[in-house]
Design a protein around this motif. Structure first.
Motif, PDB file in Angstrom:
ATOM      1  N   VAL A  56     -15.382  -8.243  -4.791  1.00 31.19           N
ATOM      2  CA  VAL A  56     -14.106  -8.172  -3.938  1.00 31.19           C
ATOM      3  C   VAL A  56     -13.278  -6.738  -3.996  1.00 31.19           C
ATOM      4  O   VAL A  56     -13.216  -6.250  -5.322  1.00 31.19           O
ATOM      5  CB  VAL A  56     -13.005  -9.214  -4.491  1.00 31.19           C
ATOM      6  CG1 VAL A  56     -11.681  -9.009  -4.035  1.00 31.19           C
ATOM      7  CG2 VAL A  56     -13.632 -10.734  -3.943  1.00 31.19           C
ATOM      8  N   ASN A  57     -12.813  -6.323  -3.204  1.00 29.99           N
ATOM      9  CA  ASN A  57     -12.055  -4.931  -3.037  1.00 29.99           C
ATOM     10  C   ASN A  57     -10.890  -5.400  -2.580  1.00 29.99           C
ATOM     11  O   ASN A  57     -10.606  -5.255  -1.460  1.00 29.99           O
ATOM     12  CB  ASN A  57     -13.120  -3.880  -2.544  1.00 29.99           C
ATOM     13  CG  ASN A  57     -12.393  -2.305  -2.096  1.00 29.99           C
ATOM     14  OD1 ASN A  57     -11.159  -2.274  -2.944  1.00 29.99           O
ATOM     15  ND2 ASN A  57     -12.883  -1.632  -1.237  1.00 29.99           N
ATOM     16  N   LEU A  58      -9.617  -4.867  -3.456  1.00 29.84           N
ATOM     17  CA  LEU A  58      -8.255  -4.912  -2.647  1.00 29.84           C
ATOM     18  C   LEU A  58      -7.920  -3.281  -2.975  1.00 29.84           C
ATOM     19  O   LEU A  58      -7.803  -2.890  -3.725  1.00 29.84           O
ATOM     20  CB  LEU A  58      -7.610  -5.768  -3.691  1.00 29.84           C
ATOM     21  CG  LEU A  58      -7.942  -7.268  -3.649  1.00 29.84           C
ATOM     22  CD1 LEU A  58      -7.069  -8.161  -4.604  1.00 29.84           C
ATOM     23  CD2 LEU A  58      -7.894  -8.064  -2.392  1.00 29.84           C
ATOM     24  N   THR A  59      -7.454  -2.967  -1.636  1.00 35.54           N
ATOM     25  CA  THR A  59      -6.992  -1.620  -1.685  1.00 35.54           C
ATOM     26  C   THR A  59      -5.470  -1.504  -1.264  1.00 35.54           C
ATOM     27  O   THR A  59      -5.031  -2.038  -0.340  1.00 35.54           O
ATOM     28  CB  THR A  59      -7.731  -0.884  -0.619  1.00 35.54           C
ATOM     29  OG1 THR A  59      -9.153  -0.565  -1.030  1.00 35.54           O
ATOM     30  CG2 THR A  59      -7.190   0.446  -0.412  1.00 35.54           C
ATOM     31  N   CYS A  60      -4.707  -0.866  -2.070  1.00 39.21           N
ATOM     32  CA  CYS A  60      -3.151  -0.807  -1.980  1.00 39.21           C
ATOM     33  C   CYS A  60      -2.869   0.874  -1.555  1.00 39.21           C
ATOM     34  O   CYS A  60      -3.447   1.669  -2.447  1.00 39.21           O
ATOM     35  CB  CYS A  60      -2.590  -1.189  -3.441  1.00 39.21           C
ATOM     36  SG  CYS A  60      -0.698  -0.734  -3.332  1.00 39.21           S
ATOM     37  N   ILE A  61      -2.209   0.994  -0.554  1.00 39.02           N
ATOM     38  CA  ILE A  61      -1.691   2.329  -0.354  1.00 39.02           C
ATOM     39  C   ILE A  61      -0.073   2.485  -0.716  1.00 39.02           C
ATOM     40  O   ILE A  61       0.535   1.579  -0.272  1.00 39.02           O
ATOM     41  CB  ILE A  61      -1.824   2.831   1.031  1.00 39.02           C
ATOM     42  CG1 ILE A  61      -1.547   1.856   2.253  1.00 39.02           C
ATOM     43  CG2 ILE A  61      -3.338   2.724   1.222  1.00 39.02           C
ATOM     44  CD1 ILE A  61      -1.588   2.541   3.482  1.00 39.02           C
ATOM     45  N   VAL A  62       0.424   3.571  -1.103  1.00 40.93           N
ATOM     46  CA  VAL A  62       1.913   3.683  -1.372  1.00 40.93           C
ATOM     47  C   VAL A  62       2.089   5.037  -0.468  1.00 40.93           C
ATOM     48  O   VAL A  62       1.721   6.044  -0.283  1.00 40.93           O
ATOM     49  CB  VAL A  62       2.118   4.534  -2.832  1.00 40.93           C
ATOM     50  CG1 VAL A  62       3.407   4.716  -2.561  1.00 40.93           C
ATOM     51  CG2 VAL A  62       1.382   3.489  -3.623  1.00 40.93           C
ATOM     52  N   GLN A  63       3.131   4.311   0.538  1.00 41.23           N
ATOM     53  CA  GLN A  63       3.638   5.389   1.719  1.00 41.23           C
ATOM     54  C   GLN A  63       4.898   5.896   1.530  1.00 41.23           C
ATOM     55  O   GLN A  63       5.612   5.347   0.685  1.00 41.23           O
ATOM     56  CB  GLN A  63       3.509   4.432   3.078  1.00 41.23           C
ATOM     57  CG  GLN A  63       2.283   3.636   3.537  1.00 41.23           C
ATOM     58  CD  GLN A  63       2.389   2.663   4.622  1.00 41.23           C
ATOM     59  OE1 GLN A  63       3.582   2.034   4.654  1.00 41.23           O
ATOM     60  NE2 GLN A  63       1.708   2.931   5.636  1.00 41.23           N
ATOM     61  N   PHE A  64       5.166   6.832   2.444  1.00 39.39           N
ATOM     62  CA  PHE A  64       6.511   7.753   2.110  1.00 39.39           C
ATOM     63  C   PHE A  64       6.956   7.974   0.718  1.00 39.39           C
ATOM     64  O   PHE A  64       7.983   7.800   0.561  1.00 39.39           O
ATOM     65  CB  PHE A  64       7.405   6.463   2.750  1.00 39.39           C
ATOM     66  CG  PHE A  64       7.237   5.902   4.286  1.00 39.39           C
ATOM     67  CD1 PHE A  64       7.012   6.670   5.309  1.00 39.39           C
ATOM     68  CD2 PHE A  64       7.333   4.532   4.239  1.00 39.39           C
ATOM     69  CE1 PHE A  64       6.478   6.227   6.517  1.00 39.39           C
ATOM     70  CE2 PHE A  64       6.867   4.045   5.583  1.00 39.39           C
ATOM     71  CZ  PHE A  64       6.613   4.562   6.751  1.00 39.39           C
ATOM     72  N   SER A  65       5.962   8.555   0.158  1.00 37.57           N
ATOM     73  CA  SER A  65       6.419   8.827  -1.357  1.00 37.57           C
ATOM     74  C   SER A  65       6.238  10.348  -1.339  1.00 37.57           C
ATOM     75  O   SER A  65       5.313  11.074  -1.205  1.00 37.57           O
ATOM     76  CB  SER A  65       5.339   8.308  -2.196  1.00 37.57           C
ATOM     77  OG  SER A  65       5.651   9.054  -3.531  1.00 37.57           O
ATOM     78  N   PRO A  66       7.228  11.059  -1.830  1.00 37.70           N
ATOM     79  CA  PRO A  66       7.366  12.642  -1.708  1.00 37.70           C
ATOM     80  C   PRO A  66       6.159  13.248  -2.805  1.00 37.70           C
ATOM     81  O   PRO A  66       5.859  14.077  -2.634  1.00 37.70           O
ATOM     82  CB  PRO A  66       8.709  13.017  -2.113  1.00 37.70           C
ATOM     83  CG  PRO A  66       9.361  11.820  -2.703  1.00 37.70           C
ATOM     84  CD  PRO A  66       8.518  10.654  -2.238  1.00 37.70           C
ATOM     85  N   GLU A  67       6.038  12.149  -3.757  1.00 45.69           N
ATOM     86  CA  GLU A  67       5.064  12.600  -4.740  1.00 45.69           C
ATOM     87  C   GLU A  67       4.383  11.480  -5.293  1.00 45.69           C
ATOM     88  O   GLU A  67       5.008  10.340  -5.165  1.00 45.69           O
ATOM     89  CB  GLU A  67       5.620  13.518  -5.901  1.00 45.69           C
ATOM     90  CG  GLU A  67       6.598  12.726  -6.830  1.00 45.69           C
ATOM     91  CD  GLU A  67       8.190  12.901  -6.098  1.00 45.69           C
ATOM     92  OE1 GLU A  67       9.021  12.006  -6.169  1.00 45.69           O
ATOM     93  OE2 GLU A  67       8.422  14.024  -5.558  1.00 45.69           O
ATOM     94  N   SER A  76      -3.661   5.965  -2.959  1.00 47.05           N
ATOM     95  CA  SER A  76      -4.386   4.605  -2.561  1.00 47.05           C
ATOM     96  C   SER A  76      -5.006   4.455  -3.926  1.00 47.05           C
ATOM     97  O   SER A  76      -5.436   5.071  -4.716  1.00 47.05           O
ATOM     98  CB  SER A  76      -5.414   4.619  -1.476  1.00 47.05           C
ATOM     99  OG  SER A  76      -6.488   5.767  -1.931  1.00 47.05           O
ATOM    100  N   THR A  77      -5.083   3.113  -4.138  1.00 48.58           N
ATOM    101  CA  THR A  77      -5.562   2.454  -5.409  1.00 48.58           C
ATOM    102  C   THR A  77      -6.548   1.326  -5.026  1.00 48.58           C
ATOM    103  O   THR A  77      -5.986   0.550  -4.356  1.00 48.58           O
ATOM    104  CB  THR A  77      -4.726   2.407  -6.601  1.00 48.58           C
ATOM    105  OG1 THR A  77      -5.462   1.610  -7.613  1.00 48.58           O
ATOM    106  CG2 THR A  77      -3.728   1.406  -6.194  1.00 48.58           C
ATOM    107  N   SER A  78      -7.603   1.038  -5.494  1.00 51.80           N
ATOM    108  CA  SER A  78      -8.558   0.014  -5.240  1.00 51.80           C
ATOM    109  C   SER A  78      -8.713  -0.817  -6.453  1.00 51.80           C
ATOM    110  O   SER A  78      -9.337  -0.196  -7.572  1.00 51.80           O
ATOM    111  CB  SER A  78      -9.652   0.305  -4.547  1.00 51.80           C
ATOM    112  OG  SER A  78      -9.300   0.960  -3.310  1.00 51.80           O
TER     113      SER A  78
END
Length: 244
Positions: free
Chosen positions: A120-131, A169-171
């Protein structure tokens, strides 16, 4: 009005927003800024009529810009603003302000259905972050809300984080899932609210409910096919061997 002026401005919550209004051949006329949410006159000429001191007018010479500056922006500041010139009749230019906050999203959610023994691969992305966030933790929301790490007692866990792109992104990779891996998984960045999905690990025949809900039994495998080749290239030869 200068037609090249940006009409749609996006700013991160807490940062300073600058709404530009460039007026040519103004003469003795006056430029005003009006907030459409409550039809409140914010500025007239160089004077500010808002009790909220976050709002100021910035006029820089010799430019023709009349900039409405909003410091420490809040979500309620979003909306339409009008730059108005005191001609007869009035002439106006409208600017829309969007105020965004860092947000975590797990791709393909909110539910996944997989068979026992699948990878299983769960991928999370963090949007609208200046850093990039200082950290991103993955949790399996059991009674103990376990933090998942490479050395977790479960074994067969790998976490890959990429902070090189504008979007972090982190998986989370789980090898050979078992029934006990079912449940809620949460991606928790240091600078945003967590995002969660539910993983259903099935053994034997799939329930009929899978045909009616939003999740697809194949979705997790498609994500694995799309992302795993990219992720593998970041690992050393030992981890590549582990995956294959």
């Amino acid at each position: 009005f200068d037609p090249t002026t940006e009409r749609n401005v996006t700013v991160l919550v807490g940062r300073t927003a600058n709404l530009h209004c460039r007026v040519r051949y103004l003469g003795n006329r006056t430029v005003s800024w009006i907030r459409h949410r409550d039809v409140h006159i914010l500025t007239v000429g160089r004077y500010t009529y808002a009790s909220d001191q976050r709002f100021t007018i910035v006029k820089s010479r010799p430019t023709e810009d009349w900039t409405l500056q909003i410091k420490f922006t809040q979500a309620r500041d979003a909306g339409l603003y009008e730059c108005q010139v005191s001609t007869q009749p009035h002439r106006s230019q409208f600017i829309r302000l969007n105020v965004v906050a860092p947000k975590a999203v797990i791709l393909g959610g909110p539910e996944f259905h997989v068979d026992v023994g699948s990878h299983v691969n769960l991928t999370c992305i963090v949007q609208f972050s200046p850093e990039p966030p200082e950290y991103v933790f993955w949790y399996h929301m059991t009674l103990d809300a376990d933090v998942l790490r490479h050395d977790s007692s479960r074994g067969g866990v790998a976490i890959v984080t990429d902070k090189t792109n504008p979007v972090t992104s982190t998986s989370l990779l789980l090898r050979q899932v078992r029934l006990s891996d079912s449940g809620k998984y949460s991606c928790t960045p240091s600078n945003a609210d967590p995002a969660s999905v539910t993983l259903h690990v099935l053994q034997g025949e799939r329930p009929a409910a899978m045909q009616s809900n939003g999740g697809s039994p194949c979705s997790i495998h498609w994500i694995l096919l799309l992302f795993l080749p990219l992720l593998c290239c970041r690992f050393d030869h030992r981890l590549v061997a582990w995956i294959t």
